[in-house]
Design an enzyme around this catalytic site. Structure first.
Site, PDB file in Angstrom:
ATOM      1  N   MET A 167      -1.092 -19.150  24.761  1.00  0.00           N
ATOM      2  CA  MET A 167      -0.248 -19.335  25.933  1.00  0.00           C
ATOM      3  C   MET A 167      -0.776 -20.449  26.828  1.00  0.00           C
ATOM      4  SD  MET A 167       0.511 -15.344  26.911  1.00  0.00           S
ATOM      5  CE  MET A 167       1.646 -15.797  28.227  1.00  0.00           C
TER       6      MET A 167
ATOM      7  N   CYS B 216      -3.940 -31.388  16.604  1.00  0.00           N
ATOM      8  CA  CYS B 216      -4.230 -30.245  17.464  1.00  0.00           C
ATOM      9  C   CYS B 216      -3.793 -28.940  16.810  1.00  0.00           C
ATOM     10  CB  CYS B 216      -3.530 -30.422  18.813  1.00  0.00           C
ATOM     11  SG  CYS B 216      -3.906 -29.119  19.994  1.00  0.00           S
TER      12      CYS B 216
ATOM     13  N   CYS C  51      -0.633 -34.478  25.790  1.00  0.00           N
ATOM     14  CA  CYS C  51      -1.054 -33.639  26.904  1.00  0.00           C
ATOM     15  C   CYS C  51      -2.281 -34.181  27.608  1.00  0.00           C
ATOM     16  CB  CYS C  51      -1.331 -32.222  26.402  1.00  0.00           C
ATOM     17  SG  CYS C  51      -2.714 -32.097  25.238  1.00  0.00           S
TER      18      CYS C  51
END
Length: 351
Positions: free
Chosen positions: A13, A91, A193
């Site tokens: 999350m 990732c 990101c």
């Protein structure tokens, strides 16, 4: 007791709407959900707040060292060599479904337990009795993220859950609103990101200017550094021409950018190395399949032409525009099952 009661699942999350709704749906289905946040850059309290709202346990895993080495460093070194990396693929393979999985095997409350791992990716796991679990495209193909997931170890697919694989983004946000989740209107995350102020080049070493040439080697101008360019690029070249020019080659050894008209950037045959095959039996010479050479591309029919342990070559029915070395070529069958993929590389006979 419901079928899923007490089945433990770790939900990765971020605190965004997708992963939060994934956790919410699994909790509603009766799973014993634990929200897991991966500290990749800085500590993040957003997911912890969502877990408190959902009434589920929360666990944080610090993977900043692994993320920097496996994703950021590889990304930077690739661009400095004139390649086009895909950090999201790295990732997923090395961090979310790699290092994080290994940490969970040792962490309470997962140690020694046959837990499942879930994320908010838009993809599906297809389960057929008596057959291995398969990765497949999401039903909402405009949101599909299976391209970024081909590197997940196939033996782990049977323990992966993608609760959003049959939903649209609008449906996910509606579920978040109905559940009263504070993240319901949170914007989607950036593509990269870890970019600073949306400019990944600030992460790179100092560029060195060099020549821009045409296919005959005639000098057209000077570039500020090869990390500013990728194959197929048209904008930002700074070279006036009657016919639009595109980047068709990047030579890091000579620090040279090669420009040519658009038609010179097309290739019929595309080669990939470091293949990761989720359905190995599908990769035979002469097999028909569909493939895409970039995440935003369409599935294009092709024939698997050469299969070796270290590389695979596909011949497309229609020449593909600017296959970029280190981007990924990912294969699918007619039913949207992901067959495998690998890193695009330069083939001596493709130009």
């Amino acid at each position: 007791m419901r079928e899923n009661e007490k089945k433990r699942v770790a939900v990765l999350m971020s605190g965004g709407v997708d992963s939060s709704v994934a956790a919410y749906l699994l909790a509603q289905e009766g799973y014993a959900v634990v929200g897991v946040t991966l500290f990749l850059l800085d500590e993040n309290e957003l997911a912890k707040n969502v877990c408190e709202q959902l009434g589920i346990p929360f666990l944080a895993i610090d993977l900043r060292r692994e993320f920097h080495g496996c994703v950021i460093e590889r990304f930077c070194r690739a661009y400095e060599r004139g390649l086009t990396p895909n950090p999201c693929v790295d990732c997923n393979e090395k961090i979310k479904f790699g290092a994080a999985w290994e940490r969970l095997l040792e962490a309470a409350p997962f140690a020694g337990e046959d837990f499942a791992l879930a994320t908010g990716h838009y993809a599906r796991i297809v389960r057929t009795p008596g057959a291995p679990a398969r990765l497949a495209r999401a039903l909402d193909t405009a949101r599909d993220q299976s391209y970024f997931l081909y590197g997940v170890a196939r033996e782990r697919l049977n323990r992966i859950l993608f609760p959003l694989g049959t939903l649209t983004k609008d449906e996910v946000r509606a579920l978040a609103r109905d559940a009263g989740l504070a993240c319901a209107e949170r914007p989607d995350s950036m593509d990269i990101c870890f970019s600073m102020e949306d400019d990944y080049r600030k992460l790179l070493a100092q560029d060195t200017p060099g020549p821009i040439v045409d296919l005959e080697g005639r000098r057209l101008g000077t570039h500020p550094g090869i990390s500013h360019f990728t194959l197929g690029q048209r904008r930002g070249l700074g070279i006036p021409a009657k016919t639009p020019l595109y980047v068709v080659a990047i030579d890091p050894t000579a620090n040279t950018i090669v420009l040519a008209p658009r038609e010179s950037a097309y290739q019929e045959r595309v080669m990939m190395e470091n293949p990761h095959l989720l359905v190995p039996e599908a990769f035979r010479e002469g097999t028909r399949a569909f493939a895409k050479i970039r995440s935003t591309g369409s599935l294009e029919p092709c024939t698997i032409e050469s299969v070796r342990p270290e590389y695979i070559v596909a011949r497309f029915d229609r020449p593909q525009f600017a296959p970029a070395p280190l981007q990924r070529m990912v294969f699918y069958d007619a039913s949207d099952i992901v067959l495998g993929g690998g890193e695009i590389c330069v083939h001596p006979n493709t130009r």
